[in-house]
Design a protein around this motif. Structure first.
Motif, mmCIF file in Angstrom:
data_model
loop_
_atom_site.group_PDB
_atom_site.id
_atom_site.type_symbol
_atom_site.label_atom_id
_atom_site.label_comp_id
_atom_site.label_asym_id
_atom_site.label_seq_id
_atom_site.Cartn_x
_atom_site.Cartn_y
_atom_site.Cartn_z
ATOM 1 N N ILE A 309 6.777 5.942 -1.563
ATOM 2 C CA ILE A 309 5.321 5.836 -1.441
ATOM 3 C C ILE A 309 4.786 7.230 -1.122
ATOM 4 C CG2 ILE A 309 3.416 4.748 -0.191
ATOM 5 C CD1 ILE A 309 5.353 2.465 0.504
ATOM 6 N N ALA A 310 3.814 7.685 -1.918
ATOM 7 C CA ALA A 310 3.250 9.029 -1.741
ATOM 8 C C ALA A 310 1.946 8.966 -0.965
ATOM 9 C CB ALA A 310 3.012 9.665 -3.104
ATOM 10 N N ALA A 311 1.701 9.996 -0.156
ATOM 11 C CA ALA A 311 0.419 10.122 0.548
ATOM 12 C C ALA A 311 -0.667 10.367 -0.485
ATOM 13 C CB ALA A 311 0.476 11.250 1.556
ATOM 14 N N TYR A 319 -0.947 6.462 12.635
ATOM 15 C CA TYR A 319 -0.235 5.233 13.034
ATOM 16 C C TYR A 319 0.953 5.048 12.107
ATOM 17 C CZ TYR A 319 0.809 0.420 14.344
ATOM 18 O OH TYR A 319 1.437 -0.726 14.810
ATOM 19 N N ALA A 320 2.083 4.734 12.689
ATOM 20 C CA ALA A 320 3.280 4.414 11.913
ATOM 21 C C ALA A 320 4.083 3.399 12.725
ATOM 22 C CB ALA A 320 4.109 5.660 11.640
ATOM 23 N N GLY A 321 4.006 2.140 12.307
ATOM 24 C CA GLY A 321 4.703 1.103 13.054
ATOM 25 C C GLY A 321 4.379 -0.272 12.496
ATOM 26 N N TRP A 322 4.819 -1.272 13.230
ATOM 27 C CA TRP A 322 4.601 -2.668 12.809
ATOM 28 C C TRP A 322 3.220 -3.129 13.249
ATOM 29 C CZ3 TRP A 322 7.768 -5.983 10.039
ATOM 30 C CH2 TRP A 322 7.352 -7.317 9.961
ATOM 31 N N MET A 323 2.511 -3.860 12.340
ATOM 32 C CA MET A 323 1.205 -4.399 12.692
ATOM 33 C C MET A 323 1.030 -5.760 12.019
ATOM 34 S SD MET A 323 -2.661 -2.811 12.270
ATOM 35 C CE MET A 323 -2.352 -1.444 13.390
ATOM 36 N N GLN A 345 5.827 -1.726 4.027
ATOM 37 C CA GLN A 345 6.911 -0.803 3.710
ATOM 38 C C GLN A 345 8.247 -1.332 4.227
ATOM 39 O OE1 GLN A 345 6.046 3.388 4.491
ATOM 40 N NE2 GLN A 345 3.867 2.894 4.754
ATOM 41 N N SER A 346 9.289 -1.040 3.456
ATOM 42 C CA SER A 346 10.625 -1.442 3.905
ATOM 43 C C SER A 346 11.117 -0.517 5.016
ATOM 44 C CB SER A 346 11.599 -1.425 2.728
ATOM 45 O OG SER A 346 11.696 -0.120 2.162
ATOM 46 N N SER A 347 10.755 0.778 4.918
ATOM 47 C CA SER A 347 11.121 1.747 5.963
ATOM 48 C C SER A 347 10.190 2.943 5.850
ATOM 49 C CB SER A 347 12.583 2.195 5.806
ATOM 50 O OG SER A 347 12.786 2.808 4.542
ATOM 51 N N PHE A 348 10.188 3.772 6.924
ATOM 52 C CA PHE A 348 9.309 4.945 6.974
ATOM 53 C C PHE A 348 10.098 6.210 6.612
ATOM 54 C CE2 PHE A 348 7.313 2.285 10.466
ATOM 55 C CZ PHE A 348 6.311 1.806 9.648
ATOM 56 N N ALA A 349 9.371 7.146 5.994
ATOM 57 C CA ALA A 349 9.932 8.482 5.757
ATOM 58 C C ALA A 349 9.367 9.478 6.758
ATOM 59 C CB ALA A 349 9.657 8.952 4.326
ATOM 60 N N VAL A 350 8.226 9.164 7.353
ATOM 61 C CA VAL A 350 7.618 10.016 8.381
ATOM 62 C C VAL A 350 7.239 9.123 9.552
ATOM 63 C CG1 VAL A 350 6.767 11.724 6.723
ATOM 64 C CG2 VAL A 350 5.306 9.784 7.372
ATOM 65 N N GLN A 357 -0.447 16.003 0.277
ATOM 66 C CA GLN A 357 -0.706 15.050 -0.787
ATOM 67 C C GLN A 357 0.546 14.911 -1.667
ATOM 68 O OE1 GLN A 357 -3.641 16.048 -3.910
ATOM 69 N NE2 GLN A 357 -4.584 14.030 -3.502
ATOM 70 N N GLY A 358 0.921 13.670 -1.952
ATOM 71 C CA GLY A 358 2.087 13.401 -2.771
ATOM 72 C C GLY A 358 3.377 13.343 -1.989
ATOM 73 N N GLN A 359 3.364 13.712 -0.701
ATOM 74 C CA GLN A 359 4.577 13.673 0.110
ATOM 75 C C GLN A 359 5.007 12.227 0.326
ATOM 76 O OE1 GLN A 359 4.288 15.802 3.838
ATOM 77 N NE2 GLN A 359 6.077 14.745 4.706
ATOM 78 N N THR A 360 6.314 11.984 0.239
ATOM 79 C CA THR A 360 6.832 10.636 0.476
ATOM 80 C C THR A 360 6.694 10.292 1.954
ATOM 81 O OG1 THR A 360 8.402 10.789 -1.354
ATOM 82 C CG2 THR A 360 8.858 9.134 0.342
ATOM 83 N N ILE A 361 6.005 9.186 2.221
ATOM 84 C CA ILE A 361 5.793 8.769 3.618
ATOM 85 C C ILE A 361 6.597 7.509 3.952
ATOM 86 C CG2 ILE A 361 3.500 9.812 3.750
ATOM 87 C CD1 ILE A 361 2.340 6.994 3.269
ATOM 88 N N GLY A 362 7.075 6.768 2.919
ATOM 89 C CA GLY A 362 7.829 5.544 3.164
ATOM 90 C C GLY A 362 8.298 4.958 1.852
ATOM 91 N N TYR A 363 8.793 3.694 1.930
ATOM 92 C CA TYR A 363 9.387 3.087 0.755
ATOM 93 C C TYR A 363 8.905 1.641 0.612
ATOM 94 C CZ TYR A 363 12.262 7.185 1.372
ATOM 95 O OH TYR A 363 12.667 8.489 1.535
ATOM 96 N N VAL A 364 8.718 1.225 -0.637
ATOM 97 C CA VAL A 364 8.177 -0.097 -0.931
ATOM 98 C C VAL A 364 9.113 -1.180 -0.382
ATOM 99 C CG1 VAL A 364 7.594 -1.720 -2.783
ATOM 100 C CG2 VAL A 364 6.963 0.703 -2.987
ATOM 101 N N GLY A 365 8.476 -2.213 0.178
ATOM 102 C CA GLY A 365 9.236 -3.350 0.699
ATOM 103 C C GLY A 365 8.383 -4.606 0.677
ATOM 104 N N CYS A 366 8.718 -5.539 1.576
ATOM 105 C CA CYS A 366 7.956 -6.802 1.652
ATOM 106 C C CYS A 366 7.999 -7.308 3.088
ATOM 107 C CB CYS A 366 8.534 -7.844 0.696
ATOM 108 S SG CYS A 366 7.523 -9.348 0.533
ATOM 109 N N THR A 367 7.555 -6.451 4.009
ATOM 110 C CA THR A 367 7.528 -6.833 5.426
ATOM 111 C C THR A 367 6.164 -7.408 5.763
ATOM 112 O OG1 THR A 367 6.893 -4.570 6.014
ATOM 113 C CG2 THR A 367 9.233 -5.107 6.084
#
Length: 392
Positions: A309-311, A319-323, A345-350, A357-367
């Motif tokens: 997932i890109a910014a 904010y980076a966490g569960w909500m 997101q399945s997990s975080f990269a940051v 811009q375009g930096q990977t911040i995480g990965y697609v999931g189904c949480t």
């Protein structure tokens, strides 16, 4: 730029429509049914909680009434025993009064009889004259006869007077006794009436409490029956929702499989007029707006598990966490009141700090609340959600 991307998206969807359009329609229909069932399930559980609370409340009131009924029953038992004792005493006094009345009537008759006899003797003496001592001497054969005759006359007179006096005394005494018994009976009758009134009051109060207790018991029984029915409905709705979720997930897998070969043109990563780029390449499977009776405050972009997932623009991760239903969520502040959010997101990269811009911040999931892998993407202006397609 945004118009070009939208046109490209429409073209891609048209290309895959023959293969997946029906699947999208079926998934949307099933998701609508699922939303309706989940709403009914929530209502059933809310009703279940309400009925359970009412049953507890009614049970507490029944217990309180049981205590009151017990207290009133104890007081009533004492009063009933007291009333029974007073009633027996009153009955005995009534019997005694009746006996004394009969005795007084008898003595009155005896007194009348003795006074009548005494009066008759006095009349006879007046008319015939009382024998003189000389008459007794002349009629006597000897001196001994004289003494006997004189003693006899004196005894008759004394006896008559004594009988009258004794009968009169007995009559007066019985009259006094009956008067005292009558007064005692009147006092006991008055006390008995008071005790009887108090007993009736306590009995009436007990009957009222028992009636209220029976009414509450009936209400509790009715609510228990309703609770059983509501729980049965909730189990039915939960089972139906689980089945619909399984169908929705199956259709989502089919959709994702049909989308596996679909990609956006290289121009998708070029910033739009608003300066944002798409966080992932994929079709929008759920747009911004009202959906299932609530506001869908972003767009859902389908992508495979683990897709980076890109910014959308440079900024600071705030904010980076569960909500909750968002699952794993990242929020980036881009300044000027603009912020973007990336959910499920399945997990975080940051985990924080500045991103480009375009930096990977995480990965697609189904949480979180999710039926298949995708990115829920939001754009907010001064905290208020807006349609992201107007900024991409």
């Amino acid at each position: 730029m945004a118009r070009r991307i939208v046109c490209s998206l429409v073209l891609v969807l048209l290309l895959v429509a023959p293969a997946s359009g029906a699947i999208y329609d079926r998934k949307q229909s099933i998701d609508d049914q699922l939303s309706s069932i989940q709403s009914k399930l929530a209502q059933a559980r809310e009703r279940e909680a309400s009925l359970s609370a009412e049953i507890v409340s009614v049970s507490q009131r029944i217990q309180a009434l049981e205590g009151e009924v017990g207290d009133v029953s104890s007081r009533l038992a004492v009063l009933e025993e007291d009333l029974a004792l007073h009633q027996r005493k009153l009955d005995r006094l009534a019997e005694l009064f009746n006996l004394q009345s009969e005795r007084l009537a008898f003595l009155r008759a005896q007194y009348k009889l003795t006074t009548d006899r005494l009066g008759a003797r006095l009349v006879a003496v007046y008319e015939d004259g009382e024998p003189s001592t000389m008459d007794v001497l002349l009629d006597a054969n000897n001196f001994s006869d004289v003494l006997d005759q004189l003693d006899y006359l004196n005894s008759i007179a004394a006896q008559d007077r004594g009988i009258v006096k004794n009968v009169e005394g007995a009559r007066n005494h019985m009259r006094d006794l009956r008067a005292r018994t009558g007064k005692t009976k009147a006092r006991v009758a008055a006390v008995t009436r008071v005790v009887k009134i108090r007993t009736e009051q306590q009995r009436s109060l007990k009957n009222q409490l028992v009636a209220r207790q029976q009414g509450l018991s009936a209400a509790r029984s009715s609510r228990k029956k309703s609770l059983v029915a509501v729980r049965e409905d909730a189990r039915h709705f939960a089972s139906e929702a689980a089945a619909l979720q399984a169908q929705s997930a199956n259709l989502a897998a089919q959709i994702h499989a049909s989308q596996a070969t679909v990609t956006y043109s290289a121009g998708d990563s070029t910033p739009s007029a608003s300066g944002l780029i798409w966080p992932v390449s994929g079709p929008v499977v759920s747009p911004f707006g009202w959906r299932w009776g609530r506001m869908h405050e972003g767009i859902d972009i389908a992508a495979g598990y683990g897709t980076p997932i890109a910014a959308a623009a440079a900024g600071v991760v705030i904010y980076a966490g569960w909500m909750g239903g968002y699952g794993n969520l990242i929020i980036i502040d881009h300044g000027g009141g603009l912020a973007t959010a990336y959910a499920h997101q399945s997990s975080f990269a940051v985990g924080g700090g500045s991103v480009s811009q375009g930096q990977t911040i995480g990965y697609v999931g189904c949480t979180g609340h999710c039926f298949g892998p995708h990115v829920h993407f939001e754009v907010r202006i001064n905290g208020s959600p807006v349609d992201p397609l107007g900024y991409l």
